[in-house]
Motif scaffolding. Structure first.
Motif, PDB file in Angstrom:
ATOM      1  N   LEU A  80       0.575   5.106   1.191  1.00  0.00           N
ATOM      2  CA  LEU A  80       0.712   3.746   1.691  1.00  0.00           C
ATOM      3  C   LEU A  80       2.152   3.283   1.525  1.00  0.00           C
ATOM      4  CD1 LEU A  80      -2.475   2.192   0.056  1.00  0.00           C
ATOM      5  CD2 LEU A  80      -2.299   3.286   2.294  1.00  0.00           C
ATOM      6  N   PHE A  81       2.648   2.582   2.533  1.00  0.00           N
ATOM      7  CA  PHE A  81       3.987   2.023   2.495  1.00  0.00           C
ATOM      8  C   PHE A  81       3.885   0.540   2.791  1.00  0.00           C
ATOM      9  CE2 PHE A  81       4.356   6.478   3.450  1.00  0.00           C
ATOM     10  CZ  PHE A  81       5.414   6.897   2.652  1.00  0.00           C
ATOM     11  N   MET A  82       4.462  -0.280   1.921  1.00  0.00           N
ATOM     12  CA  MET A  82       4.331  -1.730   2.021  1.00  0.00           C
ATOM     13  C   MET A  82       5.643  -2.385   1.616  1.00  0.00           C
ATOM     14  SD  MET A  82       1.818  -2.039  -1.275  1.00  0.00           S
ATOM     15  CE  MET A  82       1.013  -0.479  -0.861  1.00  0.00           C
ATOM     16  N   ASP A  83       5.777  -3.676   1.927  1.00  0.00           N
ATOM     17  CA  ASP A  83       7.018  -4.369   1.611  1.00  0.00           C
ATOM     18  C   ASP A  83       6.928  -5.021   0.240  1.00  0.00           C
ATOM     19  OD1 ASP A  83       5.389  -6.525   1.995  1.00  0.00           O
ATOM     20  OD2 ASP A  83       6.407  -7.287   3.762  1.00  0.00           O
ATOM     21  N   SER A  84       7.973  -5.776  -0.101  1.00  0.00           N
ATOM     22  CA  SER A  84       8.094  -6.317  -1.454  1.00  0.00           C
ATOM     23  C   SER A  84       7.078  -7.404  -1.756  1.00  0.00           C
ATOM     24  CB  SER A  84       9.503  -6.882  -1.657  1.00  0.00           C
ATOM     25  OG  SER A  84       9.786  -7.889  -0.699  1.00  0.00           O
ATOM     26  N   PHE A  85       6.432  -7.979  -0.744  1.00  0.00           N
ATOM     27  CA  PHE A  85       5.418  -8.999  -1.014  1.00  0.00           C
ATOM     28  C   PHE A  85       4.227  -8.411  -1.755  1.00  0.00           C
ATOM     29  CE2 PHE A  85       1.542 -11.280   0.170  1.00  0.00           C
ATOM     30  CZ  PHE A  85       1.886 -12.567  -0.177  1.00  0.00           C
ATOM     31  N   ASP A  90      -7.323   5.133  -7.800  1.00  0.00           N
ATOM     32  CA  ASP A  90      -8.284   5.319  -6.710  1.00  0.00           C
ATOM     33  C   ASP A  90      -7.937   6.498  -5.808  1.00  0.00           C
ATOM     34  OD1 ASP A  90      -9.648   3.142  -7.641  1.00  0.00           O
ATOM     35  OD2 ASP A  90      -8.776   1.732  -6.196  1.00  0.00           O
ATOM     36  N   GLY A  91      -6.916   7.266  -6.147  1.00  0.00           N
ATOM     37  CA  GLY A  91      -6.557   8.421  -5.335  1.00  0.00           C
ATOM     38  C   GLY A  91      -5.712   8.084  -4.134  1.00  0.00           C
ATOM     39  N   LEU A  92      -4.859   7.062  -4.242  1.00  0.00           N
ATOM     40  CA  LEU A  92      -3.975   6.659  -3.155  1.00  0.00           C
ATOM     41  C   LEU A  92      -2.562   6.539  -3.695  1.00  0.00           C
ATOM     42  CD1 LEU A  92      -6.172   3.856  -1.539  1.00  0.00           C
ATOM     43  CD2 LEU A  92      -5.811   6.145  -0.635  1.00  0.00           C
ATOM     44  N   TYR A  93      -1.598   7.075  -2.962  1.00  0.00           N
ATOM     45  CA  TYR A  93      -0.206   6.988  -3.342  1.00  0.00           C
ATOM     46  C   TYR A  93       0.454   5.861  -2.551  1.00  0.00           C
ATOM     47  CZ  TYR A  93      -1.346  11.646  -5.050  1.00  0.00           C
ATOM     48  OH  TYR A  93      -1.945  12.700  -5.687  1.00  0.00           O
ATOM     49  N   ALA A  94       1.489   5.272  -3.141  1.00  0.00           N
ATOM     50  CA  ALA A  94       2.133   4.119  -2.511  1.00  0.00           C
ATOM     51  C   ALA A  94       3.621   4.146  -2.781  1.00  0.00           C
ATOM     52  CB  ALA A  94       1.516   2.816  -3.015  1.00  0.00           C
ATOM     53  N   CYS A  95       4.350   3.425  -1.931  1.00  0.00           N
ATOM     54  CA  CYS A  95       5.798   3.334  -2.060  1.00  0.00           C
ATOM     55  C   CYS A  95       6.252   2.061  -1.369  1.00  0.00           C
ATOM     56  CB  CYS A  95       6.479   4.554  -1.431  1.00  0.00           C
ATOM     57  SG  CYS A  95       8.286   4.502  -1.446  1.00  0.00           S
ATOM     58  N   GLY A  96       7.217   1.372  -1.985  1.00  0.00           N
ATOM     59  CA  GLY A  96       7.736   0.167  -1.360  1.00  0.00           C
ATOM     60  C   GLY A  96       8.696  -0.568  -2.257  1.00  0.00           C
TER      61      GLY A  96
END
Length: 684
Positions: free
Chosen positions: A417-422, A435-441
Motif C-alpha cells: 500500500l502507498f499513501m500520503d502523509s495524511f 495483518d499481512g500488508l506492507y505500506a510506504c508513505g
C-alpha cells in the motif's frame, strides 16, 4: 569510511564515487518492487569500524557517560545523546561532508552489521512477481452492511496499537536488521466470463447492472406521485418512465460530458449549428427536465429524520452504494501495489460535509477516499467523507480508520500500500504489517511514534542525497532531503538501499557534455532512498483514476448533493469498465470499431449509443410521422381541435418570432396552433 565526530560515533558517512556506484549497480531483474528499469539502485552495506578505533570510541564514550552523570545530564531516548548534543553533532556531520560523489548519512551505532554483504543480499528478499491479468473467479468476503461496527473495532485496535508505546526509548533501533517481505502470489486482475464478442455495454453491465436501472425507474415513479400528493395537484407534463427511457436518459448525460455546452437547453436549440439532432430525436427537452426533476434512488417516504434511530447520512444513495461497492470489488481482484488517496468532487449545492481546501485547485467540494490500482487506476473501493466525528479521539484517528476500512478483505495477501502523509503513522503501519500488508508513505515528523532523533530539530541541515534511518523489524523510518526535507515510514524496504532516477536531458555546456550524463543522453539526479523511489513509482493510482474520470464529466451541476455522488459513481463505473475491457482484450478494440486506437472517448460514445439504442420518445416518433406524412396530415389523424380551456402560445408563430396565443391545436403533435394558416404551415 569516515566518522562525523571523533567523540561519539553517531553517524557513519559512506562516501561513494561514480566508480563505486557503477560497481554496485544491481541487475534490473532483481530490482526492488515496481521500480522503473531506468532507475539505477545500489546497496550500501554497513561495516564495522576498526577495532582500534572502536576501543578508543568506547573509552571516550565511557568518559562522556561518567561526565554526563556527574553533571546531572543524560542521554536521550534510544541510546542517543540529548537533543542539543545530537543537533550539534548533526551540524558537525553536515559540515564534514565535502563535495564530489554521493554522500549518504545513515544512523548507526557502535555495533554495525553482523553479517557480510553476501549473506545480507541473500536474506533480504524482494518479490519480483508481476501483475496478472488472466485470472479465475474469486468471490469477495466483504460485507458492507456492518461498516460502522467494523469502524468501531478498528478504533479500538488503534488504541491497542498505541498501547505498544512506540515513543519509548527502546522502540527504535539501528538500521542493521534484515527485513522479511513475503512474496505476493494471489491471483489478480479482471474477473468476468465475457467472450470476445462482448461490447462496451456488457463491460459496463458488470459494474452497473440492469437491476439498478429498474430500481431507479421504480423510485422515480414513486417519487413523482409522492411530490404530486404533497403539492395537492397533478403534473400534466409527467407520465411514468420505464427502463428503456431511463437508459436513454443516462446515455444522454454521458454524451453531454463529451459534447459540453454551457446551458442544457442548447442541446435542443433550433439553431442548426448548436442544437443536436440526436438529442431531439431521443426525447424532448421538457421530458429530460421532468426526468431530472423526479429522479430518485430511495424511498423518500420511509427516510428517517436526523436524530431518529437508523438515521443514515447517505440514505438517498444507499441502494446505489450497496450494489456498486460490491460489483467494483468483485469485478477486479487487486494487484500487488495499491494506492490510497482522496479525490475531490466539485459541488455547487449545500451539504454539511463539504470541505473548503484553500491549497487545492478545487477549493470547495466533497471528499472521497479511494483505493486504486497503482498501474491501471482501477478503483476497487471508495468511501465518502461525512464530516468530522463528534468524539475528539475518533477524529484523531480518522486516517487510521479510513485505511483499515478500505483494505478490509486483503488481510494476509501481502499487498503493498502507498499513501500520503495524511494517513501514514507508526500505529497504522504496525497494524497493517500484523495483518499481512506492507505500506510506504511520507509522514509528519511531529506525529506520535516517529523517532525523536529523526525530527528536524535533531537532524540539522541536510544536503541533497543525505538521509537518516531508524529501524524496528520491518518498520523503517527515514528522513532525507530531496527538494525539501521529507520524512517517511515504510515496511517494504530494506535500509541502506539508494536509487538514482534519470533526470531531464541537459544541454551541452561549453561545447561538451555534462559529467552527469551517460551515453544515452540522460542525466541522473540526486540519489534517493528506496522508500521514496517506491512511493514515486507507485503513488499514482488515484491520480490516474481522476484523470480518466475528469476528462469527461457525467451529469449537470445542481443543488442536490446526492446527485453529485450518483454521477460520480456512474462515471467511476465507466472508467472501471474501460480498464477491464482494455486489460481483458489486450488492446484489441470491440468488433465493428474501425479506428486505429480504442480510447476512452470511443468507449464512452459507444456505450452511450448502446444505452440509447433505437429509443425514441413520443415527440421523436411524432416528428418522424409528421415528416413522412406532411403532405396530408388530416389523413393520418392530425386535425385542428380545442386543446384546453387556457390559451397557450402558438408553436408556429413562436418559431417565426411572433407571439400569438390560442386554445386550439393538434393533439397528436401536442402543440397549440392558431386557427388560421398556422395548422397547415406547421405540418409542412
Amino acid at each position: 569510511m569516515a566518522t562525523a565526530r571523533k567523540g561519539r560515533e553517531l553517524f557513519t558517512i559512506l562516501e561513494t564515487s561514480a566508480d563505486a556506484e557503477s560497481s554496485t549497480v544491481c541487475d534490473s531483474q532483481d530490482s526492488p518492487l515496481n521500480l522503473s528499469a531506468d532507475v539505477k539502485w545500489f546497496e550500501i552495506p554497513y561495516r564495522k569500524p576498526d577495532s582500534d578505533e572502536e576501543d578508543g570510541v568506547r573509552e571516550e564514550e565511557e568518559e562522556e557517560e561518567e561526565a554526563a552523570e556527574e553533571d546531572g545530564g543524560g542521554e536521550g531516548e534510544n541510546g542517543f545523546t540529548s537533543t542539543a548534543a545530537a543537533a550539534a553533532e548533526a551540524a558537525d556531520a553536515a559540515s564534514f561532508i565535502a563535495g564530489g560523489g554521493c554522500n549518504i548519512i545513515l544512523v548507526t551505532g557502535s555495533n554495525g552489521i553482523k553479517h557480510d554483504e553476501e549473506e545480507y543480499a541473500e536474506d533480504c528478499y524482494y518479490s519480483t512477481s508481476t501483475n496478472c491479468s488472466d485470472t479465475t473467479s474469486n468471490d469477495s468476503d466483504i460485507d458492507f452492511s456492518d461498516l460502522e461496527e467494523e469502524e468501531r473495532r478498528s478504533f479500538f485496535s488503534f488504541e491497542d496499537d498505541l498501547d505498544e508505546d512506540c515513543t519509548s526509548p527502546d522502540f527504535w533501533g539501528e538500521p542493521d536488521q534484515v527485513i522479511a517481505i513475503e512474496p505476493f502470489s494471489a491471483v489478480s486482475g479482471p474477473q468476468h466470463s465475457l467472450g470476445d464478442d462482448a461490447d462496451t455495454r456488457d463491460y459496463f453491465r458488470i459494474l452497473f447492472p440492469d437491476s439498478l436501472f429498474e430500481h431507479m425507474v421504480e423510485q422515480t415513479n414513486n417519487y413523482a406521485l409522492y411530490r404530486q400528493r404533497r403539492s395537492g395537484k397533478s403534473d400534466p407534463h409527467w407520465h411514468p418512465t420505464d427502463v428503456r427511457e431511463m437508459k436513454a436518459y443516462v446515455g444522454l448525460n454521458i454524451l453531454m460530458g463529451i459534447n459540453q455546452l454551457p446551458d442544457i437547453g442548447m442541446y435542443w436549440a433550433s439553431d442548426i449549428f448548436i442544437g443536436n439532432a440526436g438529442f431531439k430525436k431521443t426525447m424532448t427537452a421538457r421530458r429530460f427536465e421532468k426526468l431530472t426533476q423526479y429522479l430518485q434512488l430511495c424511498d423518500r417516504e420511509s427516510e428517517p429524520v436526523r436524530g431518529e434511530r437508523g438515521y443514515d447520512g447517505l440514505f438517498k444513495i444507499r441502494p446505489l452504494l450497496d450494489v456498486v461497492e460490491n460489483t467494483m470489488w468483485d469485478a477486479y481482484v487487486p494487484n500487488r501495489c495499491l494506492t490510497i488517496d482522496k479525490c475531490a468532487i466539485v459541488m455547487k449545492g449545500r451539504f454539511s460535509p463539504t470541505q473548503y481546501m484553500s491549497s487545492k485547485p478545487l477549493r470547495k467540494g466533497l471528499t472521497v477516499w479511494m483505493l486504486c490500482d497503482s498501474r491501471s487506476g482501477y478503483c476497487h473501493r471508495a468511501k465518502i467523507y461525512l464530516g468530522k466525528p463528534s468524539e475528539d479521539e475518533a477524529a484523531a484517528c480518522l486516517g487510521y480508520r479510513m485505511v483499515t476500512s478500505l483494505v478490509r478483505g486483503l488481510e494476509g495477501q501481502y499487498h503493498h500500500l502507498f499513501m500520503d502523509s495524511f494517513f501514514t503513522s507508526v500505529p497504522l503501519l504496525q497494524r497493517l504489517l500484523r495483518d499481512g500488508l506492507y505500506a510506504c508513505g511520507p509522514t509528519q515528523p511531529g506525529r506520535k511514534g516517529y523517532p525523536e532523533v529523526l525530527r528536524p530539530r535533531n537532524v540539522g541541515k541536510l544536503s541533497q542525497g543525505e538521509f537518516y534511518q531508524c529501524q524496528r523489524g520491518n518498520l523503517i523510518a527515514t528522513v532525507t532531503r530531496d527538494v525539501k526535507v521529507v520524512s517517511c515510514l515504510s515496511t517494504n524496504c530494506a535500509p541502506g538501499i539508494v536509487g538514482i532516477s534519470p533526470g531531464r536531458q541537459q544541454r551541452e555546456t561549453d561545447g561538451g557534455e555534462s559529467d552527469s550524463m551517460d551515453g544515452s543522453g540522460l542525466s541522473f539526479g540526486v540519489p534517493r532512498p528506496l522508500p521514496l523511489l517506491l512511493y514515486q513509482e507507485n503513488m499514482r493510482g488515484v491520480d490516474l483514476c481522476d484523470q480518466l474520470r475528469e476528462c469527461y464529466q457525467v451529469g449537470r451541476p445542481c443543488k442536490k448533493w446526492w446527485r453529485y455522488f450518483l454521477w460520480f459513481y456512474v462515471n467511476l463505473c465507466i472508467v472501471n469498465a474501460y480498464v477491464i475491457l482494455r486489460e481483458s482484450r489486450g488492446g484489441t478494440p470491440p468488433a465493428g470499431f474501425n479506428g486505429k486506437q480504442f480510447t476512452q472517448r470511443h468507449f464512452r460514445v459507444r456505450l452511450a449509443q448502446q444505452l440509447i439504442g433505437d429509443y425514441q420518445g413520443a415527440r421523436g416518433m411524432e416528428r418522424a410521422a409528421r415528416k413522412r406524412h406532411a403532405d396530408s396530415p388530416i389523413e393520418y389523424g392530425h386535425r385542428l381541435e380545442r386543446m384546453s380551456e387556457r390559451s397557450r402560445r402558438c408553436r408556429n408563430c413562436t418559431n417565426k418570432g411572433l407571439r400569438h396565443e390560442s386554445v386550439f391545436g393538434c393533439k397528436i403533435c401536442n402543440v397549440h396552433l392558431c386557427r388560421g394558416g398556422c395548422f397547415s404551415e406547421f405540418h409542412k
